[in-house]
Design an enzyme around this catalytic site. Structure first.
Site, mmCIF file in Angstrom:
data_model
loop_
_atom_site.group_PDB
_atom_site.id
_atom_site.type_symbol
_atom_site.label_atom_id
_atom_site.label_comp_id
_atom_site.label_asym_id
_atom_site.label_seq_id
_atom_site.Cartn_x
_atom_site.Cartn_y
_atom_site.Cartn_z
ATOM 1 C CB VAL A 211 31.871 40.513 47.383
ATOM 2 C CG1 VAL A 211 33.245 40.415 46.739
ATOM 3 C CG2 VAL A 211 30.782 40.322 46.341
ATOM 4 C CG ASP A 212 35.185 38.059 53.195
ATOM 5 O OD1 ASP A 212 36.156 38.822 53.061
ATOM 6 O OD2 ASP A 212 34.949 37.416 54.232
ATOM 7 C CB SER A 213 38.891 39.854 48.687
ATOM 8 O OG SER A 213 39.133 40.886 49.630
ATOM 9 N N GLY A 214 38.695 38.208 51.697
ATOM 10 C CA GLY A 214 39.478 37.627 52.779
ATOM 11 C C GLY A 214 39.092 36.193 53.098
#
EC number: 3.4.23.-
Length: 434
Positions: A211-214
């Site tokens: 999970v990588d919101s960037g």
């Protein structure tokens, strides 16, 4: 009054009254320095011997908020504390060594950062003792060298280069103090952070997703897409190059596939990238689309009322455990963050074209003139003669192309976007802006 007693190898501080007798001070020194009264000689910071045990500190002029006296032992030379054999010293060293051996995290750090100390701890008490003495000797030598350099720099106060070195030394000292402060009050900032992974299912196939919101887009590797059985849905019109700190080749886009998060079944779009260090990267596009919340207080990814727990360190995939987090994030985040914008029909990847001249069926050349005439007439009856495929710029309205050009796209890219969107200007514009 704060009284500081400075001995040859130690310093002691006491809160006393100015009316305290010198005899009481001698008793305090006897208790703290472990010296017999006969060898104790006290001197004020002004150099006045405090020889009369019946007089007070105040009578010798020691009556301010702070005072300092010096202890000078007389008689046979007293061994320093570093040379006195303490029977419990080896026991303390062994206790320290055993504590280090019982801390796997510390031992792993020492193995990577200080192999010499790591070997000394495993070598036994005497080996560890020698390592401690060597470290103390190095520290003393470093302090001496530092003082020597400071004296050399201060020898000529008008030397510009020397002043620059002094400035840099002061700056580095502030950096070290800042680091020591952080290590004392926030040591957790020096630890490794476990990256956020969750268990998902793509088309019924279990995958550990990062999970990588960037990251701007959700990414899947070609190998994982093959295992999940969705590689057949790859749209190669969206091939291109993702450019960040490095570059990665975008094979295309899978517009919709089923993904399971907890008990929810959700549609998800993927960009297929080569050479990524994770199988599946759950990016910001899907996080926003499904209104996901990264809740670090509960260590879960929350979607409506469903909570999907993040994986603990021992549950991470082998790639994440073998590689450093910074290296993994650096390889993934930049290319993912610019995947869509750089990857929609990018001109850097040559688009596959039909290997012919674009003539209609039946209009190909032949060896015999009769055949050629017959073919041409037959084709003319069906299609009105030889029909060449129109160029891409003639297939779409000039107004639609100009609209995308006005939005900042080069003319060639505007035509490619219209081809990818089937002539829908709104869809092409959304592709342009990612």
């Amino acid at each position: 009054m704060r009284l500081t007693i400075i001995a040859p190898d130690s310093v002691h501080e006491h809160e006393v009254s100015p009316s305290l007798l010198i005899q009481d001070i001698i008793n305090i020194v006897e208790a703290t320095a472990d010296l017999p009264p006969a060898v104790i000689v006290l001197t004020s910071d002004a150099g006045t011997p405090l020889t009369d045990p019946t007089r007070t500190l105040e009578s010798y002029g020691l009556n301010g908020e702070t005072a300092t006296i010096f202890l000078t032992p007389t008689g046979p030379p007293v061994a320093s504390s570093s040379s006195i054999p303490f029977p419990d010293a080896d026991a303390d060293i062994e206790r320290m060594r055993l504590q280090a051996l019982g801390n796997p995290s510390l031992m792993n750090d020492l193995r990577e950062r200080d192999p010499e100390t790591f070997a000394a701890i495993q070598g036994g008490t005497q080996s560890f003792k020698k390592a401690l003495q060597l470290a103390q000797s190095r520290q003393r030598d470093a302090e001496f060298e530092k003082q020597r350099q400071i004296e050399a720099l201060n020898a000529d106060p008008y030397d510009i280069e020397a002043q620059k070195k002094i400035e840099e030394a002061i700056r580095m000292e502030a950096v070290l103090e800042n680091m020591q402060h952080a290590m004392e009050y926030s040591p957790e900032s020096f630890g490794n952070v476990t990256m956020l992974y969750i268990n998902v299912e793509v088309n019924g196939h279990p995958v550990k997703a990062f999970v990588d919101s960037g990251a701007q887009t959700t990414i899947i590797s070609p190998e994982c897409a093959e295992q999940c059985g969705i590689m057949r849905l790859l749209d190669t019109r969206f091939a291109g190059m993702a450019e960040g700190v490095g570059t990665a080749r975008i094979l295309g886009r899978i517009h919709s596939a089923q993904i399971k998060l907890g008990s929810l079944y959700l549609p998800c779009a993927f960009s297929v990238l080569e050479g990524r260090s994770v199988d599946l990267l759950f990016g910001l596009d899907m996080l926003k689309r499904h209104q996901c919340c990264i809740d670090l207080s509960t260590n879960t990814l929350r979607i409506n009322n469903t909570e999907v727990p993040f994986l603990s360190e021992h549950e991470l995939p082998d790639k994440a455990r073998r590689r450093g987090e910074a290296q993994v994030a650096g390889e993934m985040g930049d290319a993912a963050g610019q995947g869509v914008k750089a990857g929609v029909a990018s001109p850097k990847i040559g688009k596959k074209t039909f290997p012919g001249e674009g003539h209609a069926l039946g209009a190909g050349s032949s060896t015999g003139p009769g055949t050629a005439t017959g073919s041409a007439s037959a084709t003319g009856a069906r299609t009105g003669g030889t029909a060449s495929v129109p160029s891409p710029s003639n297939r779409w309205k000039e107004d639609d192309i100009q609209t995308l050009v006005n939005l900042g796209a080069p003319r060639a890219q505007a035509i490619q976007l219209l081809e990818a969107s089937g002539g829908n200007v709104d869809v092409a514009a959304s592709m342009l802006f990612g």
